[in-house]
Design a protein around this motif. Structure first.
Motif, PDB file in Angstrom:
ATOM      1  N   GLY A 268      20.528 -26.386  -9.822  1.00 46.04           N
ATOM      2  CA  GLY A 268      19.379 -26.104  -8.967  1.00 46.04           C
ATOM      3  C   GLY A 268      18.746 -24.759  -9.267  1.00 46.04           C
ATOM      4  N   PHE A 269      19.582 -23.732  -9.444  1.00 52.83           N
ATOM      5  CA  PHE A 269      19.062 -22.395  -9.751  1.00 52.83           C
ATOM      6  C   PHE A 269      18.342 -22.399 -11.092  1.00 52.83           C
ATOM      7  CE2 PHE A 269      19.753 -18.326 -11.955  1.00 52.83           C
ATOM      8  CZ  PHE A 269      19.035 -17.491 -11.105  1.00 52.83           C
ATOM      9  N   ALA A 270      18.951 -23.055 -12.085  1.00 51.94           N
ATOM     10  CA  ALA A 270      18.334 -23.102 -13.413  1.00 51.94           C
ATOM     11  C   ALA A 270      16.989 -23.806 -13.365  1.00 51.94           C
ATOM     12  CB  ALA A 270      19.271 -23.802 -14.398  1.00 51.94           C
ATOM     13  N   LEU A 271      16.912 -24.921 -12.640  1.00 52.77           N
ATOM     14  CA  LEU A 271      15.664 -25.670 -12.565  1.00 52.77           C
ATOM     15  C   LEU A 271      14.560 -24.836 -11.914  1.00 52.77           C
ATOM     16  CD1 LEU A 271      14.290 -28.384 -13.112  1.00 52.77           C
ATOM     17  CD2 LEU A 271      15.010 -29.122 -10.830  1.00 52.77           C
ATOM     18  N   GLY A 272      14.888 -24.183 -10.805  1.00 50.27           N
ATOM     19  CA  GLY A 272      13.897 -23.347 -10.133  1.00 50.27           C
ATOM     20  C   GLY A 272      13.419 -22.206 -11.006  1.00 50.27           C
ATOM     21  N   LEU A 273      14.341 -21.581 -11.740  1.00 49.07           N
ATOM     22  CA  LEU A 273      13.986 -20.457 -12.603  1.00 49.07           C
ATOM     23  C   LEU A 273      13.083 -20.909 -13.751  1.00 49.07           C
ATOM     24  CD1 LEU A 273      14.419 -17.433 -13.115  1.00 49.07           C
ATOM     25  CD2 LEU A 273      16.401 -18.042 -14.531  1.00 49.07           C
ATOM     26  N   LEU A 274      13.381 -22.054 -14.334  1.00 51.83           N
ATOM     27  CA  LEU A 274      12.559 -22.558 -15.438  1.00 51.83           C
ATOM     28  C   LEU A 274      11.135 -22.853 -14.974  1.00 51.83           C
ATOM     29  CD1 LEU A 274      15.045 -24.974 -17.269  1.00 51.83           C
ATOM     30  CD2 LEU A 274      14.429 -22.638 -17.904  1.00 51.83           C
ATOM     31  N   PHE A 275      11.000 -23.487 -13.816  1.00 56.04           N
ATOM     32  CA  PHE A 275       9.672 -23.814 -13.316  1.00 56.04           C
ATOM     33  C   PHE A 275       8.892 -22.560 -12.904  1.00 56.04           C
ATOM     34  CE2 PHE A 275      10.886 -28.332 -12.884  1.00 56.04           C
ATOM     35  CZ  PHE A 275       9.709 -28.926 -13.314  1.00 56.04           C
ATOM     36  N   ALA A 276       9.596 -21.540 -12.427  1.00 55.26           N
ATOM     37  CA  ALA A 276       8.912 -20.329 -11.961  1.00 55.26           C
ATOM     38  C   ALA A 276       8.534 -19.395 -13.095  1.00 55.26           C
ATOM     39  CB  ALA A 276       9.799 -19.588 -10.960  1.00 55.26           C
ATOM     40  N   ALA A 277       9.217 -19.486 -14.237  1.00 58.90           N
ATOM     41  CA  ALA A 277       9.072 -18.473 -15.290  1.00 58.90           C
ATOM     42  C   ALA A 277       7.657 -18.394 -15.851  1.00 58.90           C
ATOM     43  CB  ALA A 277      10.079 -18.752 -16.416  1.00 58.90           C
ATOM     44  N   ILE A 278       7.031 -19.532 -16.144  1.00 62.38           N
ATOM     45  CA  ILE A 278       5.682 -19.508 -16.734  1.00 62.38           C
ATOM     46  C   ILE A 278       4.664 -18.922 -15.759  1.00 62.38           C
ATOM     47  CG2 ILE A 278       3.792 -20.923 -17.627  1.00 62.38           C
ATOM     48  CD1 ILE A 278       5.863 -22.752 -18.904  1.00 62.38           C
ATOM     49  N   PRO A 279       4.616 -19.363 -14.475  1.00 69.84           N
ATOM     50  CA  PRO A 279       3.687 -18.717 -13.543  1.00 69.84           C
ATOM     51  C   PRO A 279       3.946 -17.231 -13.355  1.00 69.84           C
ATOM     52  CG  PRO A 279       4.437 -20.816 -12.652  1.00 69.84           C
ATOM     53  CD  PRO A 279       5.263 -20.535 -13.870  1.00 69.84           C
ATOM     54  N   VAL A 280       5.219 -16.829 -13.334  1.00 71.59           N
ATOM     55  CA  VAL A 280       5.521 -15.395 -13.210  1.00 71.59           C
ATOM     56  C   VAL A 280       4.939 -14.627 -14.390  1.00 71.59           C
ATOM     57  CG1 VAL A 280       7.396 -13.702 -13.318  1.00 71.59           C
ATOM     58  CG2 VAL A 280       7.552 -15.634 -11.753  1.00 71.59           C
ATOM     59  N   GLY A 281       5.116 -15.155 -15.600  1.00 69.27           N
ATOM     60  CA  GLY A 281       4.545 -14.506 -16.776  1.00 69.27           C
ATOM     61  C   GLY A 281       3.032 -14.447 -16.707  1.00 69.27           C
ATOM     62  N   ALA A 282       2.402 -15.524 -16.212  1.00 66.91           N
ATOM     63  CA  ALA A 282       0.944 -15.545 -16.098  1.00 66.91           C
ATOM     64  C   ALA A 282       0.453 -14.474 -15.133  1.00 66.91           C
ATOM     65  CB  ALA A 282       0.466 -16.924 -15.653  1.00 66.91           C
ATOM     66  N   VAL A 283       1.146 -14.313 -14.019  1.00 74.38           N
ATOM     67  CA  VAL A 283       0.741 -13.286 -13.050  1.00 74.38           C
ATOM     68  C   VAL A 283       0.935 -11.892 -13.630  1.00 74.38           C
ATOM     69  CG1 VAL A 283       1.302 -12.253 -10.816  1.00 74.38           C
ATOM     70  CG2 VAL A 283       1.112 -14.739 -11.031  1.00 74.38           C
ATOM     71  N   LEU A 284       2.050 -11.672 -14.310  1.00 69.16           N
ATOM     72  CA  LEU A 284       2.265 -10.360 -14.950  1.00 69.16           C
ATOM     73  C   LEU A 284       1.183 -10.089 -15.988  1.00 69.16           C
ATOM     74  CD1 LEU A 284       6.152 -10.361 -15.427  1.00 69.16           C
ATOM     75  CD2 LEU A 284       4.813  -9.012 -13.798  1.00 69.16           C
ATOM     76  N   GLY A 285       0.819 -11.126 -16.747  1.00 65.53           N
ATOM     77  CA  GLY A 285      -0.257 -10.964 -17.714  1.00 65.53           C
ATOM     78  C   GLY A 285      -1.556 -10.592 -17.042  1.00 65.53           C
ATOM     79  N   GLY A 286      -1.819 -11.210 -15.880  1.00 65.30           N
ATOM     80  CA  GLY A 286      -3.026 -10.876 -15.148  1.00 65.30           C
ATOM     81  C   GLY A 286      -3.021  -9.460 -14.629  1.00 65.30           C
ATOM     82  N   LEU A 287      -1.880  -9.009 -14.111  1.00 64.04           N
ATOM     83  CA  LEU A 287      -1.786  -7.648 -13.576  1.00 64.04           C
ATOM     84  C   LEU A 287      -1.960  -6.598 -14.673  1.00 64.04           C
ATOM     85  CD1 LEU A 287       1.176  -8.113 -11.069  1.00 64.04           C
ATOM     86  CD2 LEU A 287      -1.267  -7.937 -10.538  1.00 64.04           C
TER      87      LEU A 287
END
Length: 417
Positions: A268-287
């Motif tokens: 469960g933790f791995a699945l959540g982290l994988l799905f969250a990683a791309i949006p997190v990177g996109a937000v960091l890129g935006g900032l």
């Protein structure tokens, strides 16, 4: 005469907020900010409710398809409408319609209708309205900021969208056990109603060429595709996204990887982290978009971003460690943000105003349809060759295809404003 004060380095790295100095764009951006989280509440609530009613993941998939078809049809048609009417008026009508559908979602959940069919109908209507709203919204940006500010404006809009994709599901997951599904739908409806004022305060955005005599029929949609075909820069902006998303988007294999390769970290933790990683990177890129949003070589930046995305996906496919895998996906999210910023800027600057709605309609369809095709291809590849091999092959194929297309279209590589 004193020398002009040099801007601190950190100010040149962080997000460029210059477009927010334009009051109309600030109102458009604020309306997007308010709905970014609310829309994700509904995006989580609908599949959750359908699964609760049917107990079947297949029905969740059917619902996704029910929403995709009207999004494609009305995204294309909505682009033609956006080129023939006042875009502010179209935004008001479609925003109001989406708010009404959210209220209907709330009402059916409140009285426990418990009908998967009704949910799919409401979802289809809502996605059709969104398909008409999105081209008008994105096509309006070029009328609200200067051409040089387009990358920064797109970065601002994408960052709040990416933030909503992270915070919305987290908030939904925490609210469902406490307040229930009806509250999620109601919160989305209230957010949509609140944004109507910001849209109402936008200036009129009628077609610059008069446009009143132009019918928003399917002939106009076909004319939009002919317009793209005749302009290689525009065609390449779409092909770049298709290459990146269809060949390189690995999300369909996240469950299999979480249950297998990354199971020692907890499925469960791995699945959540994988799905969250791309949006997190996109937000960091935006900032940190100040590091790239002022670059004028838009075509070259798209090529570099898609190649970087492919390399990041390749790294993810080869990663046996969950944290390295998440890091590569986050880097991919940054690259995807860069690509989106400059592809949007190309569409908004290279297309004339009377065609921007149709260009953004095609953009909406490509962005929505590409990942779904990727789900099919990667699902089949993962079953045949294993998830790691399918992901790695997709990443390498993305790099090779993008470099080949870039070599064949030097005018796209040189495109700048």
């Amino acid at each position: 005469m004193p020398a002009p004060e040099r801007q601190p380095l950190w100010r040149r790295w962080v997000m460029d907020t210059a477009p927010l100095r334009h009051r109309p764009f600030r109102r458009l951006w604020s309306s997007t900010s308010v709905t970014a989280i609310g829309s994700q509440l509904t995006a989580v609530a609908v599949p959750k409710q359908i699964y609760d009613i049917t107990g079947s993941s297949a029905w969740v998939g059917y619902a996704s398809f029910a929403g995709l078809l009207p999004l494609i049809v009305f995204g294309l048609w909505g682009g033609a409408i956006a080129d023939s009417v006042d875009r502010r008026t179209l935004l008001l009508v479609t925003n109001a319609g989406i708010a009404v559908t959210s209220l209907l979602f709330w009402l059916q959940a409140l009285v426990h209708v418990d009908s998967a069919g009704l949910l799919m109908v409401l979802l289809a209507v809502q996605q059709g309205l969104f398909g008409m709203n999105s081209p008008a919204r994105t096509a309006s940006v070029a009328r609200l900021v200067t051409e040089e500010e387009l990358p920064a404006a797109n970065a601002l809009l994408s960052t709040v969208g990416g933030t909503g994709m992270i915070l919305g599901p987290l908030l939904a997951g925490s609210l469902i056990p406490v307040l229930g599904l009806p509250v999620l739908y109601l919160a989305d409806a209230v957010a949509l109603v609140a944004t109507l004022w910001a849209v109402w305060m936008l200036p009129p955005l009628p077609p610059l060429d008069g446009g009143g005599s132009r019918r928003a029929g399917w002939g106009e949609v076909v004319a939009g595709f002919r317009y793209i075909a005749a302009r290689r820069v525009l065609m390449m902006s779409f092909l770049a996204d298709i290459v990146a998303m269809v060949l390189g988007m690995p999300r369909a294999l996240f469950p299999q990887l979480a249950a297998g390769r990354y199971e020692p970290w907890g499925e469960g933790f791995a699945l959540g982290l994988l799905f969250a990683a791309i949006p997190v990177g996109a937000v960091l890129g935006g900032l940190l978009s100040g590091t790239f949003s002022r670059i004028r070589r838009h075509g070259l930046m798209v090529v570099a971003a898609v190649v970087a995305w492919g390399l990041a996906v390749t790294g993810f496919g080869l990663s046996g460690n969950l944290w390295w895998a998440a890091a590569f996906l986050a880097l991919g999210g940054v690259a995807d943000m860069v690509s989106m910023v400059f592809r949007s800027a190309i569409l908004q600057s290279a297309a004339t105003d009377e065609m921007r709605g149709r260009m953004q309609g095609v953009f909406t369809v490509v962005v929505a349809g590409g990942p779904r095709l990727a789900d099919l291809l990667h699902g089949l590849g993962g079953s045949a060759f294993g998830p790691g091999a399918a992901v790695t092959a997709g990443g390498l194929l993305t790099v090779a295809t993008m470099l080949a297309l870039a070599a064949a279209t030097p005018d796209f590589r040189r495109h700048a404003i």
